[in-house]
Structure formats: C-alpha cells, structure tokens
Design an enzyme around this catalytic site. Structure first.
Site, PDB file in Angstrom:
ATOM      1  N   SER A  14       0.859  -1.186   0.000  1.00  0.00           N
ATOM      2  CA  SER A  14       0.000   0.000   0.000  1.00  0.00           C
ATOM      3  C   SER A  14       0.893   1.232   0.000  1.00  0.00           C
ATOM      4  O   SER A  14       2.047   1.173   0.430  1.00  0.00           O
ATOM      5  CB  SER A  14      -0.866   0.012   1.258  1.00  0.00           C
ATOM      6  OG  SER A  14      -1.518   1.264   1.394  1.00  0.00           O
ATOM      7  N   TYR A  67      -1.613  -1.202  11.201  1.00  0.00           N
ATOM      8  CA  TYR A  67      -1.699  -1.523   9.761  1.00  0.00           C
ATOM      9  C   TYR A  67      -0.507  -0.921   9.013  1.00  0.00           C
ATOM     10  O   TYR A  67       0.129  -1.587   8.189  1.00  0.00           O
ATOM     11  CB  TYR A  67      -3.019  -0.964   9.232  1.00  0.00           C
ATOM     12  CG  TYR A  67      -3.288  -1.195   7.763  1.00  0.00           C
ATOM     13  CD1 TYR A  67      -3.755  -2.418   7.294  1.00  0.00           C
ATOM     14  CD2 TYR A  67      -3.100  -0.176   6.822  1.00  0.00           C
ATOM     15  CE1 TYR A  67      -4.032  -2.613   5.946  1.00  0.00           C
ATOM     16  CE2 TYR A  67      -3.373  -0.366   5.479  1.00  0.00           C
ATOM     17  CZ  TYR A  67      -3.842  -1.580   5.044  1.00  0.00           C
ATOM     18  OH  TYR A  67      -4.103  -1.775   3.700  1.00  0.00           O
TER      19      TYR A  67
HETATM   20  N1  LIG Z   1      -8.834  -0.899  -0.430  1.00  0.00           N
HETATM   21  C1  LIG Z   1      -7.793  -0.074  -0.449  1.00  0.00           C
HETATM   22  O1  LIG Z   1      -7.959   1.165  -0.524  1.00  0.00           O
HETATM   23  C2  LIG Z   1      -6.394  -0.619  -0.418  1.00  0.00           C
HETATM   24  C3  LIG Z   1      -5.346   0.257  -0.656  1.00  0.00           C
HETATM   25  C4  LIG Z   1      -4.033  -0.217  -0.613  1.00  0.00           C
HETATM   26  C5  LIG Z   1      -3.801  -1.549  -0.353  1.00  0.00           C
HETATM   27  N2  LIG Z   1      -4.845  -2.395  -0.111  1.00  0.00           N
HETATM   28  C6  LIG Z   1      -4.531  -3.798   0.151  1.00  0.00           C
HETATM   29  O2  LIG Z   1      -5.211  -4.597  -0.788  1.00  0.00           O
HETATM   30  C7  LIG Z   1      -5.451  -5.895  -0.238  1.00  0.00           C
HETATM   31  C8  LIG Z   1      -6.911  -6.256  -0.393  1.00  0.00           C
HETATM   32  O3  LIG Z   1      -7.702  -5.313   0.315  1.00  0.00           O
HETATM   33  P1  LIG Z   1      -9.211  -4.989  -0.081  1.00  0.00           P
HETATM   34  O4  LIG Z   1      -9.378  -3.526   0.013  1.00  0.00           O
HETATM   35  O5  LIG Z   1      -9.594  -5.695  -1.332  1.00  0.00           O
HETATM   36  O6  LIG Z   1      -9.965  -5.559   1.212  1.00  0.00           O
HETATM   37  P2  LIG Z   1     -11.186  -6.562   1.409  1.00  0.00           P
HETATM   38  O7  LIG Z   1     -12.236  -6.375   0.371  1.00  0.00           O
HETATM   39  O8  LIG Z   1     -11.561  -6.394   2.847  1.00  0.00           O
HETATM   40  O9  LIG Z   1     -10.508  -7.992   1.187  1.00  0.00           O
HETATM   41  C9  LIG Z   1      -9.594  -8.526   2.084  1.00  0.00           C
HETATM   42  C10 LIG Z   1      -9.478 -10.005   1.838  1.00  0.00           C
HETATM   43  O10 LIG Z   1      -8.544 -10.551   2.779  1.00  0.00           O
HETATM   44  C11 LIG Z   1      -9.164 -11.636   3.462  1.00  0.00           C
HETATM   45  N3  LIG Z   1      -8.673 -11.801   4.808  1.00  0.00           N
HETATM   46  C12 LIG Z   1      -8.767 -10.937   5.854  1.00  0.00           C
HETATM   47  N4  LIG Z   1      -8.227 -11.493   6.968  1.00  0.00           N
HETATM   48  C13 LIG Z   1      -7.811 -12.729   6.610  1.00  0.00           C
HETATM   49  C14 LIG Z   1      -7.191 -13.787   7.299  1.00  0.00           C
HETATM   50  N5  LIG Z   1      -6.913 -13.725   8.614  1.00  0.00           N
HETATM   51  N6  LIG Z   1      -6.892 -14.915   6.618  1.00  0.00           N
HETATM   52  C15 LIG Z   1      -7.187 -15.025   5.295  1.00  0.00           C
HETATM   53  N7  LIG Z   1      -7.779 -14.067   4.592  1.00  0.00           N
HETATM   54  C16 LIG Z   1      -8.089 -12.926   5.240  1.00  0.00           C
HETATM   55  C17 LIG Z   1     -10.643 -11.285   3.471  1.00  0.00           C
HETATM   56  O11 LIG Z   1     -11.398 -12.458   3.722  1.00  0.00           O
HETATM   57  P3  LIG Z   1     -12.748 -12.425   4.613  1.00  0.00           P
HETATM   58  O12 LIG Z   1     -13.829 -11.919   3.702  1.00  0.00           O
HETATM   59  O13 LIG Z   1     -12.937 -13.851   5.014  1.00  0.00           O
HETATM   60  O14 LIG Z   1     -12.492 -11.512   5.773  1.00  0.00           O
HETATM   61  C18 LIG Z   1     -10.810 -10.729   2.070  1.00  0.00           C
HETATM   62  O15 LIG Z   1     -10.950 -11.778   1.143  1.00  0.00           O
HETATM   63  C19 LIG Z   1      -4.958  -5.812   1.218  1.00  0.00           C
HETATM   64  O16 LIG Z   1      -3.639  -6.301   1.296  1.00  0.00           O
HETATM   65  C20 LIG Z   1      -4.986  -4.324   1.505  1.00  0.00           C
HETATM   66  O17 LIG Z   1      -4.087  -3.968   2.546  1.00  0.00           O
HETATM   67  C21 LIG Z   1      -6.133  -1.964  -0.146  1.00  0.00           C
END
Ligand SMILES: NC(=O)c1ccc[n+]([C@@H]2O[C@H](COP(=O)([O-])OP(=O)(O)OC[C@H]3O[C@@H](n4cnc5c(N)ncnc54)[C@H](OP(=O)(O)O)[C@@H]3O)[C@@H](O)[C@H]2O)c1
Length: 275
Positions: free
Chosen positions: A133, A146
């Site tokens: 990120s 985080y």
């Molecule tokens: N959204 C943003 O603005 C943003 C920006 C920069 C980076 N990111 C990064 O992008 C990645 C995806 O984020 P997202 O925004 O798409 O979030 P999201 O929609 O909340 O998806 C997160 C995923 O990770 C899984 N997860 C969470 N805890 C877990 C665990 N203990 N074991 C296995 N799986 C787990 C969740 O599964 P469950 O549904 O079972 O909880 C879900 O499938 C992350 O690494 C995040 O830090 C996001």
C-alpha cells in the site's frame, strides 16, 4: 494463486486472471465465499480454505498447491486492518495484525515456493506479487498497526526479491492508493466500535483523530478507484515479460510517493505530524 478472494482486490484479480485464460487457486475463509467463487468460475478456479492466522491451514493449502505441480504466480493479497492509537492498542491485537498482514504473507510464500521453483525449473518466469500500500511509505494517526505491517512488507519484499533473484523467481510490490472495496466499510465499523470502547483516559487525546479517520474511511470507500483497476495492474505484474519491481496504483499513490520523498521536516508538516 490469489489469497483473500472473497471480495475487493483479491476477487477482482481472480475475475481478471480467469478472463486471461489462467487457472487459479483462490483462498477464502467461508462456505458462502467458496460457493460464490465456484458459481461464477466453475472450471477455472479451485478454492482453498485458508486463514492467515492459522498456520496449519496455510501449510495445508501450500501442500495442495505443491502436490499439483508448477505454480506461475502467487498474489499475496489477503489482509485486514486494525485501527487503534498505538498508546492503547492491546499488544496481543498488535501481534495479530502483524501475523495477518506480514508474517502470514511470508508463511504463504514459504508454503508455495517449492511449486514456484518447479515452474522456474521448467524455464517459466514465476512471480510473487505482494499487495502492499502507499501507506507502506507514509504513515499517520490511528492506523499505526496496519501501517507498521505495510512498512514491514516493503522490507520483507525487498529481501525476498534479492534472495530469490538468482533462482529466477521475481518478487514485485504493488502499492495502491485508495481502492473502493468492502474493506473501507469494515474499517469504518471498526473505528465506530473503537470510539465506543475507548477508555475515558484515552478519549481526551484520541477521540478527534478517530473521528477524522472514520470520516475519511467513509469518504475513501466512496471515492476510491474500482478494484478492477488494481487487479489489472496486478495481472500485468504477473504476466508482463519484464515486470517493474514496484507498481504505484492510482493518483493518490503517486502523490503519496512524492510526499514520501520530501525532506523530513516538510513531509511531516504536510502530514500534520509536526512535533
Ligand atoms: N482498499 C484499499 O484502498 C487498499 C489500498 C491499498 C492496499 N490495499 C490492500 O489490498 C489488499 C486487499 O484489500 P481490499 O481492500 O480488497 O480488502 P477486502 O475487500 O476487505 O478484502 C480482504 C481479503 O482478505 C481476506 N482476509 C482478511 N483477513 C484474513 C485472514 N486472517 N486470513 C485469510 N484471509 C483474510 C478477506 O477475507 P474475509 O472476507 O474472510 O475476511 C478478504 O478476502 C490488502 O492487502 C490491503 O491492505 C487496499
């Protein structure tokens, strides 16, 4: 193999990979998410049950993948956010955050490296793509656990990249800015809960920062770029002939990268972290 495919960027990666004709291992944690994936992708996707806080489930998922043969790419995407002022975050909760957002990424890489090595041995160009990120470069209030994990992921990724380069396995870091995913709703809810449970002695110091973080989470969830945009960059990093070591994704990521390079006094003044 893509981790965390129930929603957001992980799910968009699966959709994009299938569109390009790939066979995908996808990890989820619930029956409902497994069914939803298989309903949409009955032939191209195989589902693994894996929780990053459960080392046995990571090991078992890795064994299935390795037994199946060469693996061309791992997308270490799964993560969760624990908001809390660092002064008050319970240390066990902080450790869990590092477990899920940093140690877990290493555990998954270790578990499937034998399959990535098999692919390299066959002259293919396997990759590990780490979903970091822009907050792995600039940190701020309330999201310290985080941000610490995402900063850690940068070092982990660079070391892994150097160690695996002689083996022909590339390691790439993706650094998105705000992406409109369910993660922001979950975060806003966690911030509301944090606000309610904040001990009185902490309220004076942190209520304002928490309220600002909550408003920002709600806003960002609406304004972020679509997950498909980040997914396309990840799939490019997996498939292009000569991937860049790092990919910034979105205008706010480029702005953050610019701010991170400013002289420290100026940088912290801009980030309202001036002491
Ligand atoms: N959204 C943003 O603005 C943003 C920006 C920069 C980076 N990111 C990064 O992008 C990645 C995806 O984020 P997202 O925004 O798409 O979030 P999201 O929609 O909340 O998806 C997160 C995923 O990770 C899984 N997860 C969470 N805890 C877990 C665990 N203990 N074991 C296995 N799986 C787990 C969740 O599964 P469950 O549904 O079972 O909880 C879900 O499938 C992350 O690494 C995040 O830090 C996001």
């Amino acid at each position: 193999m893509v981790t965390g495919t129930s929603s957001g960027i992980g799910r968009a990666c699966v959709d994009e990979l299938v569109r390009t004709g790939a066979q995908v291992w996808a990890t989820v944690r619930t029956d409902a998410d497994e069914k939803a994936l298989l309903r949409d992708h009955p032939t191209a996707v195989r589902v693994l049950r894996m929780d990053l806080s459960d080392p046995d489930s990571v090991r078992a998922a890795g064994e299935r993948v390795v037994a199946d043969g060469p693996l061309d790419g791992l997308v270490n995407n799964a993560a969760a956010a624990l908001p809390a002022p660092l002064e008050h975050v319970p240390l066990d909760a902080f450790r869990r955050q590092l477990e899920v957002n940093l140690t877990g990424q290493l555990a998954v890489a270790q578990a499937v490296l034998p399959a990535l090595r098999q692919a390299a041995g066959k002259g293919r160009q396997p990759r590990i793509v780490q979903v970091g990120s822009i907050v792995g470069r600039i940190a701020g209030t309330v999201h310290g656990p985080y941000h610490a994990a995402k900063f850690g992921l940068v070092g982990l990724t660079d070391s892994l990249r150097a160690e695996l380069a002689p083996s022909g396995i590339r390691v790439v870091l993706i650094e998105p800015g705000a992406v409109a995913t369910a993660g922001w709703g979950t975060l806003a809810a966690a911030l509301a809960e944090l606000d309610e449970k904040l001990p009185a002695r902490a309220r004076d110091h942190y209520a304002e920062q928490i309220a600002a973080a909550r408003a920002s989470a709600v806003r960002t969830g609406r304004r972020g770029m679509p997950a498909s945009h980040a997914a396309r960059v990840i799939v490019k990093a997996l498939t292009t002939g000569n991937p860049r070591p790092r990919y910034l994704v979105g205008p706010d990521a480029y702005l953050g990268a610019f701010v991170a390079k400013l002289p420290h006094r100026l940088r912290y003044r801009l980030l309202a972290a001036k002491a």
